[in-house]
Design a protein around this motif. Structure first.
Motif, PDB file in Angstrom:
ATOM      1  N   PRO A 128       0.821  -1.210   0.000  1.00  0.00           N
ATOM      2  CA  PRO A 128       0.000   0.000   0.000  1.00  0.00           C
ATOM      3  C   PRO A 128       0.860   1.267   0.000  1.00  0.00           C
ATOM      4  CG  PRO A 128       0.101  -0.940   2.220  1.00  0.00           C
ATOM      5  CD  PRO A 128       0.930  -1.825   1.334  1.00  0.00           C
ATOM      6  N   ILE A 129       0.405   2.285  -0.699  1.00  0.00           N
ATOM      7  CA  ILE A 129       1.034   3.602  -0.653  1.00  0.00           C
ATOM      8  C   ILE A 129      -0.072   4.642  -0.428  1.00  0.00           C
ATOM      9  CG2 ILE A 129       3.059   3.002  -2.041  1.00  0.00           C
ATOM     10  CD1 ILE A 129       1.662   4.137  -4.485  1.00  0.00           C
ATOM     11  N   TYR A 130       0.310   5.898  -0.198  1.00  0.00           N
ATOM     12  CA  TYR A 130      -0.669   6.957   0.045  1.00  0.00           C
ATOM     13  C   TYR A 130      -1.707   6.516   1.070  1.00  0.00           C
ATOM     14  CZ  TYR A 130       1.320   9.409  -3.967  1.00  0.00           C
ATOM     15  OH  TYR A 130       2.163  10.057  -4.825  1.00  0.00           O
ATOM     16  N   GLY A 132      -2.748   3.782   1.920  1.00  0.00           N
ATOM     17  CA  GLY A 132      -3.630   2.714   1.472  1.00  0.00           C
ATOM     18  C   GLY A 132      -4.604   3.125   0.388  1.00  0.00           C
TER      19      GLY A 132
ATOM     20  N   VAL B  17      -6.226  10.572  -2.612  1.00  0.00           N
ATOM     21  CA  VAL B  17      -5.437  10.251  -3.797  1.00  0.00           C
ATOM     22  C   VAL B  17      -6.149   9.197  -4.645  1.00  0.00           C
ATOM     23  CG1 VAL B  17      -3.284   9.181  -4.542  1.00  0.00           C
ATOM     24  CG2 VAL B  17      -3.258  10.865  -2.709  1.00  0.00           C
ATOM     25  N   ALA B 119       7.400   9.184   4.707  1.00  0.00           N
ATOM     26  CA  ALA B 119       6.764  10.150   3.831  1.00  0.00           C
ATOM     27  C   ALA B 119       5.398   9.588   3.502  1.00  0.00           C
ATOM     28  CB  ALA B 119       7.583  10.341   2.561  1.00  0.00           C
ATOM     29  N   ILE B 120       4.370  10.456   3.517  1.00  0.00           N
ATOM     30  CA  ILE B 120       3.019   9.923   3.350  1.00  0.00           C
ATOM     31  C   ILE B 120       2.650   9.673   1.886  1.00  0.00           C
ATOM     32  CG2 ILE B 120       2.202  10.913   5.528  1.00  0.00           C
ATOM     33  CD1 ILE B 120       0.686  12.988   3.685  1.00  0.00           C
ATOM     34  N   ASP B 121       3.623   9.731   0.974  1.00  0.00           N
ATOM     35  CA  ASP B 121       3.322   9.295  -0.399  1.00  0.00           C
ATOM     36  C   ASP B 121       3.700   7.821  -0.584  1.00  0.00           C
ATOM     37  OD1 ASP B 121       6.048   9.906  -0.291  1.00  0.00           O
ATOM     38  OD2 ASP B 121       6.000  11.326  -1.951  1.00  0.00           O
ATOM     39  N   ASP B 122       5.002   7.506  -0.491  1.00  0.00           N
ATOM     40  CA  ASP B 122       5.367   6.089  -0.672  1.00  0.00           C
ATOM     41  C   ASP B 122       5.269   5.277   0.623  1.00  0.00           C
ATOM     42  OD1 ASP B 122       7.696   6.618   0.773  1.00  0.00           O
ATOM     43  OD2 ASP B 122       8.964   6.740  -0.989  1.00  0.00           O
ATOM     44  N   ASP B 123       5.082   5.967   1.770  1.00  0.00           N
ATOM     45  CA  ASP B 123       4.927   5.288   3.064  1.00  0.00           C
ATOM     46  C   ASP B 123       6.026   4.253   3.341  1.00  0.00           C
ATOM     47  OD1 ASP B 123       2.731   6.581   4.255  1.00  0.00           O
ATOM     48  OD2 ASP B 123       1.278   5.389   3.135  1.00  0.00           O
ATOM     49  N   PRO B 223      -7.316   0.406  -4.019  1.00  0.00           N
ATOM     50  CA  PRO B 223      -7.488  -0.678  -3.049  1.00  0.00           C
ATOM     51  C   PRO B 223      -8.855  -1.314  -3.219  1.00  0.00           C
ATOM     52  CG  PRO B 223      -7.769   1.447  -1.984  1.00  0.00           C
ATOM     53  CD  PRO B 223      -7.346   1.728  -3.398  1.00  0.00           C
TER      54      PRO B 223
END
Ligand code: FAD
Lengths: 313, 248
Positions: A128-130, A132, B17, B119-123, B223
């Motif tokens: 998962p990114i962003y 999820g 996103v 980083a909250i983009d690629d986490d 998702p």
């Protein structure tokens, strides 16, 4: 063929359930060998538990007083010393694994796949990114070895305790860098089931209003044999300690039943419960985003509904 | 003490996103961009350390497109003294980011590198740990409290079991968690003043880093959606539903 090394997580007393889930994740790699390494001091019982995990070939036990409690800067060079011959090195995507494995990656000079939620093949993974909001399929090119990955524990069941791997002692090989020292820890009372692996979780949000009121959550949880969770807002407000936070920056959990009380359903919170079986939401705002993901929604005032629910059980 | 703080330009955390229809990435056109929230907390901490008189210089560094100057300018307005941009239009993976930062660290010799824990983009949550490994220095990840004592720092870390405290020798790398502090809002006069602060930009390519450890991003997908469920009218109905589903 894949030869996998899994770094076991434990608290000095017992093996963390996250390790069994990481082993389950490794089953998807069609590996010839799955070894588990346990670092620490006085590890007999922990090593025996690891040896029971289905599919494990060998448990390598590295006992040394300087390895307990676990510090990433002490453990990472030990992992590197053992890495020879392995095609994959895995750790759970817990704070333990997320602290340690990227340091190993740095020492080995390679990238790491974080939070594997699905093993497509031995070199291809979904993660998962962003928060999820998107899932990316990542491929590790053939030239890169070993493949380093942390396994998102909420995505895998625990490997069964049906095996009987051999247990082998190994000695510590690296030096203590001496620049980092363990000072101490404080944690929850350990009452009730563990949030990360509980089958039922009851969580409260900002709406609880105080730590006294949060007892309503605790008492419902007790009745259900559930673990207690919380939103970030409830933790920030000091109603409950940080280890109860569920979400992108808290725990990612997959209970059979999740009951969210007075939680609006911010994306960062929802990331933590996407894999829950059934989500129940109790909220006074019928338009709260939590209802978009809830399987069962009840609109109303929690201070009236929670006592009613407890009585009805 | 000199502090280096990393600031990544990311899609703002309030943006929902969306994956592009052709699965080639996520939609970032016309989307609000901000400083990665964890990095903002790292910078706030650096400023508080400086305000306490324990640091004398704060340098902010970003790796990213030219537009990252906006985030660096915001950092300067918050209270950083200087900014460095390693400019690239490529999607930079953690190892390359750590190697680039090592370059900056070697040139700047900070006593402390403060970074967001992810980083909250690629986490990914890797770059800080990698940098400290490459640098051969201590790491203190997921920090929620930092106290200095001469050339040592005691750091309280948010871990799954609760809180853990470790002591590290400086120089060190620390990655910060949400509860360390609440970042300040920048005021207009500071934004004006920040325009005069030095911002050094050079192409990341000049560092000659290889990308041979990069992973391939094969496909992006949304998702799996949870279908909305049903509304129950009463506690009694809720309990019945849970019983029917075998959950009670
Ligand atoms: C980088 C980043 C990471 C984050 N990580 C996380 C994370 O890991 N976990 C997390 O949870 N959050 C996280 N957040 C915060 C998140 O964005 C939300 O702010 C937070 O989840 C809100 O918590 P809440 O739902 O308890 O509070 P609120 O959003 O304030 O919601 C309270 C809800 O309670 C309801 N309510 C009020 N009174 C009553 C009543 N009497 N009866 C019934 N319902 C009532 C309201 O209708 C409302 O829906 C993160 C944010 C950022 C920026």
């Amino acid at each position: 063929m894949a030869k996998v090394l899994i770094i076991a997580e434990h608290d000095g007393r017992s093996l963390s359930p996250a390790t069994a889930k990481t082993v389950q994740g490794a089953h998807g790699l069609a590996a010839d060998v799955i070894d588990v390494v346990v670092f620490g001091d006085a590890l007999d019982a922990i090593a025996q538990d690891a040896a029971k995990l289905a599919g494990v070939t060998c448990v390598r036990v590295v006992e040394d007083a300087s390895l307990a409690p676990a510090l990433a800067s002490r453990l990472a060079p030990e992992v590197v010393a053992l890495s020879e011959g392995y095609t994959h090195i895995l750790a759970p995507s817990t704070t333990f694994g997320r602290d340690l494995l990227p340091r190993v990656a740095g020492l080995l000079g390679c990238n790491q796949v974080s939070d594997v939620m699905e093993v497509v093949d031995a070199r291809t993974f979904k993660r998962p990114i962003y928060a999820g909001n998107a899932i990316v399929t990542v491929r590790v090119p053939d030239a890169i070895s070993p493949v380093l990955a942390t396994v998102r524990t909420a995505s895998f069941a625990a490997a069964a305790a049906s095996g009987s791997a051999k247990v082998e002692a190994a000695s510590a090989q690296a030096q203590d860098p001496g620049h980092t020292e363990y000072v101490g820890a404080e944690g929850s009372s350990g009452e009730g089931p563990d949030l990360s692996s509980a089958t039922v979780v009851v969580s409260g949000g900002r709406a609880m209003g105080s730590s006294e009121n949060f007892e309503l959550i605790g008492s419902l949880a007790k009745k259900l044999g559930a673990a207690v969770g919380a939103s970030r807002a409830a933790v920030d407000a000091g109603y409950v300690p940080n280890e109860l936070q569920v979400g992108q920056t808290g725990k990612i959990i997959a209970p059979d039943l999740y009951i969210a009380v007075g939680i609006s359903g911010a994306i960062q919170h929802l990331t933590g419960i996407k894999d829950a079986g059934t989500i129940v939401a109790i909220n006074k705002d019928p338009d709260a985003p939590i209802f978009e993901v809830a399987d069962l929604g009840l609109v109303g005032d929690l201070f009236q509904l929670l006592p009613e629910l407890e009585d009805a059980l | 003490m000199k502090i280096l703080v990393t600031l990544k330009r990311v899609v703002d955390y309030n943006v929902r996103v969306r994956v592009k229809n052709d699965g080639s990435g996520v939609e970032t056109d016309g989307v609000k961009m901000s400083i990665n929230p964890f990095d903002e907390i790292a910078l706030e901490e650096a400023i508080r350390i400086k305000e306490r008189g324990e640091a004398d210089e704060i340098v902010v560094v970003s790796i990213g497109p030219d537009a990252s100057q906006q985030q660096l300018r915001t950092g300067l307005a918050m209270g950083a003294d200087r900014a460095i941009l390693l400019e690239t239009d490529q999607w930079v993976q953690p190892l390359t980011a750590a190697q680039a930062l090592l370059n900056v660290v070697e040139a700047e010799t900070p006593d402390l590198v403060l970074m967001g824990k992810q980083a909250i983009d690629d986490d990914c949550s890797q770059t800080g740990q990698m940098l400290s490994a490459l640098w051969g220095r201590p790491q203190a990840t997921f920090a929620s409290k930092i106290v200095f004592n001469d050339r040592r720092a005691e750091v309280t870390r948010e871990v799954d079991a609760g809180l853990e405290t470790i002591a590290v020798e400086l120089p060190a790398v620390m990655t910060v968690d949400l509860r360390l502090n609440e970042p300040r809002f920048v005021k207009l006069p500071e934004i004006m003043k920040a325009k005069k602060k030095p911002l050094d930009s050079k192409p990341l390519a000049e560092l000659g880093l290889s990308a041979d450890q990069d992973f391939e991003m094969v496909a992006f997908e949304p998702p799996p959606q949870r279908g909305g469920g049903k509304t129950v009218e009463s506690v009694a109905e809720l309990v019945d539903e849970l019983k029917t589903r075998g959950l009670l």
